[in-house]
Design an enzyme around this catalytic site. Structure first.
Site, mmCIF file in Angstrom:
data_model
loop_
_atom_site.group_PDB
_atom_site.id
_atom_site.type_symbol
_atom_site.label_atom_id
_atom_site.label_comp_id
_atom_site.label_asym_id
_atom_site.label_seq_id
_atom_site.Cartn_x
_atom_site.Cartn_y
_atom_site.Cartn_z
ATOM 1 N N LYS A 37 2.617 5.627 51.124
ATOM 2 C CA LYS A 37 3.351 6.596 50.294
ATOM 3 C C LYS A 37 2.691 7.637 50.589
ATOM 4 C CE LYS A 37 -1.283 7.043 47.634
ATOM 5 N NZ LYS A 37 -2.188 6.320 46.498
ATOM 6 N N TYR A 247 -7.673 40.573 54.178
ATOM 7 C CA TYR A 247 -7.872 41.076 52.095
ATOM 8 C C TYR A 247 -8.803 40.920 52.268
ATOM 9 C CZ TYR A 247 -2.892 40.593 53.154
ATOM 10 O OH TYR A 247 -1.843 40.919 53.829
HETATM 11 C C1 LIG Z 1 -3.501 5.041 47.552
HETATM 12 C C2 LIG Z 1 -3.474 4.489 46.259
HETATM 13 C C3 LIG Z 1 -4.661 3.395 47.001
HETATM 14 C C4 LIG Z 1 -5.478 3.238 49.005
HETATM 15 O O1 LIG Z 1 -6.300 4.073 48.322
HETATM 16 P P1 LIG Z 1 -7.250 5.423 49.995
HETATM 17 O O2 LIG Z 1 -8.671 5.182 49.143
HETATM 18 O O3 LIG Z 1 -6.265 6.141 50.396
HETATM 19 O O4 LIG Z 1 -8.035 3.905 50.100
HETATM 20 C C5 LIG Z 1 -4.606 1.889 46.698
HETATM 21 N N1 LIG Z 1 -3.733 1.389 46.096
HETATM 22 C C6 LIG Z 1 -3.800 2.950 44.888
HETATM 23 C C7 LIG Z 1 -3.170 2.029 43.746
HETATM 24 C C8 LIG Z 1 -2.980 3.984 45.653
HETATM 25 O O5 LIG Z 1 -2.739 4.493 45.028
#
Ligand SMILES: *Cc1c(COP(=O)(O)O)cnc(C)c1O
Length: 353
Positions: A37, A247
């Protein structure tokens, strides 16, 4: 014309090594879903799929447009991890032959209305309290509509990185008790990266790994950061004890110092809150951030760096400087850095050969 720029270099070989390493922890029957994702956590979705397709049994995404890109490259299972939110999305998901999560009764209603019960992943809330059916609510749906169907029962852990957290025990217990009530065709999936590493006995039929692939999992040194963020030095100056840098004059020199200014700021995705003392690497030596991050520039204390000139690279994370360093020392997480690098930074993807 070539202009200078900061670079994000992604190394496909490291992604493959990380996956192979994680897969060694799995039980035989467990299948590996690569969670890609958010543009593969910022690593470039299409390149990642091309590089790891032989190692993955499936892919996890959230957006339909990402699923579409993957379908052009791979015949493997693709899971829409938040499912569909309208009939139009359902039709598109069917067209692409996607698996889909169902996390609430509104989504289930859309599926029922269209008599669609294939490739579903029923998501249960076991304590995260974000998405997922309550157990009682799910059992009613199960008895009425799903008791004779094949699907995957899933849940998501809230604290998988913390081996001792009581919340894991509670979530495992609720999930296990519920799974015993399911018909024999139901598959099970609970593990993200932290769960695979800390609770390998819970890898079941599918694991869903993201952060481990990319090397942001920080509790195992075998897992390597797959992206390098580096920026050229554009200026070097000497300052005297008592002078301030940047800054608000946040950083005050306790001694005479050398300060390098690099071509990367918060508009490139380096968080504004990066603290003085955050470690970076220049010419294989450790230097430290000194002064507040600006929009386009960041200042670095190079007083202890030998042979450092304008044009040299300053690395903020790399295979040799784990992303967890910059994340943990600034009370942030690797996920945030990976997905935060902005489009004006030049992306270089090194494919495996
Ligand atoms: C993003 C996600 C994962 C992956 O988790 P990681 O900690 O990056 O391994 C697994 N299951 C779901 C439902 C997610 O949204």
């Amino acid at each position: 014309m070539t202009s200078i720029n900061s670079e994000l270099i992604i190394d496909g070989k490291i992604l493959r090594k990380n996956i192979s390493y994680i897969k060694e922890k799995l039980k035989d029957k467990s299948k590996f879903m690569a969670v890609i994702k958010s543009d593969a956590y910022g690593h470039h979705l299409e390149n990642v799929v091309k590089d790891i397709d032989d190692l993955a049994d499936g892919y996890g995404v959230v957006r339909l447009n990402e699923a579409k890109k993957i379908r052009n490259l791979s015949d493997k299972k693709i899971l829409l991890m938040q499912g569909i939110y309208s009939k139009d999305e359902l039709l598109e998901a069917k067209e692409l032959n996607l698996d889909m999560v169902v996390h609430n009764s509104d989504q289930f209603q859309i599926l029922k209305d269209n008599n669609f019960y294939n490739n579903l992943w029923l998501k249960i809330n076991t304590g995260m309290n974000r998405l997922g059916f309550e157990i009682k609510e799910f059992l009613e749906i199960y008895d009425e509509h799903l008791h004779d169907k094949k699907f995957t029962l899933m849940t998501h852990l809230a604290a998988s990185n913390d081996k001792d957290s009581l919340s894991n025990k509670n979530q495992f217990k609720l999930f296990d008790d519920l799974s015993k009530k399911m018909n024999k065709d139901v598959d099970l999936s609970i593990a993200n990266t932290g769960c695979v590493m800390n609770f390998p006995e819970y890898t079941y039929d599918w694991v869903r790994c993201g952060i481990g692939i990319y090397g942001g999992y920080f509790k195992d040194q075998e897992i390597k950061t797959a992206m390098t963020l580096r920026s050229p030095i554009v200026n070097i100056r000497q300052i005297k004890k008592g002078e301030r840098v940047g800054y608000d004059g946040r950083a005050e020199a306790q001694d005479n110092m050398s300060i390098a200014t690099v071509y990367l700021g918060y508009a490139d995705g380096l968080p504004l809150k990066i603290k003085d003392g955050t470690r970076v690497m220049i010419n294989n030596q450790i230097a430290e951030v000194f002064g507040r991050v600006s929009m386009d520039l960041t200042t670095i204390d190079i007083s202890n760096i030998e042979n450092c000139s304008i044009g040299d690279w300053c690395e903020f994370f790399s295979e040799d400087l784990p992303m967890s360093n910059i994340a943990i020392s600034n009370d942030l997480i690797s996920y945030y850095f990976m997905t935060g690098v902005k489009s004006r930074v030049k992306k270089v993807y090194k494919r495996t050969d």
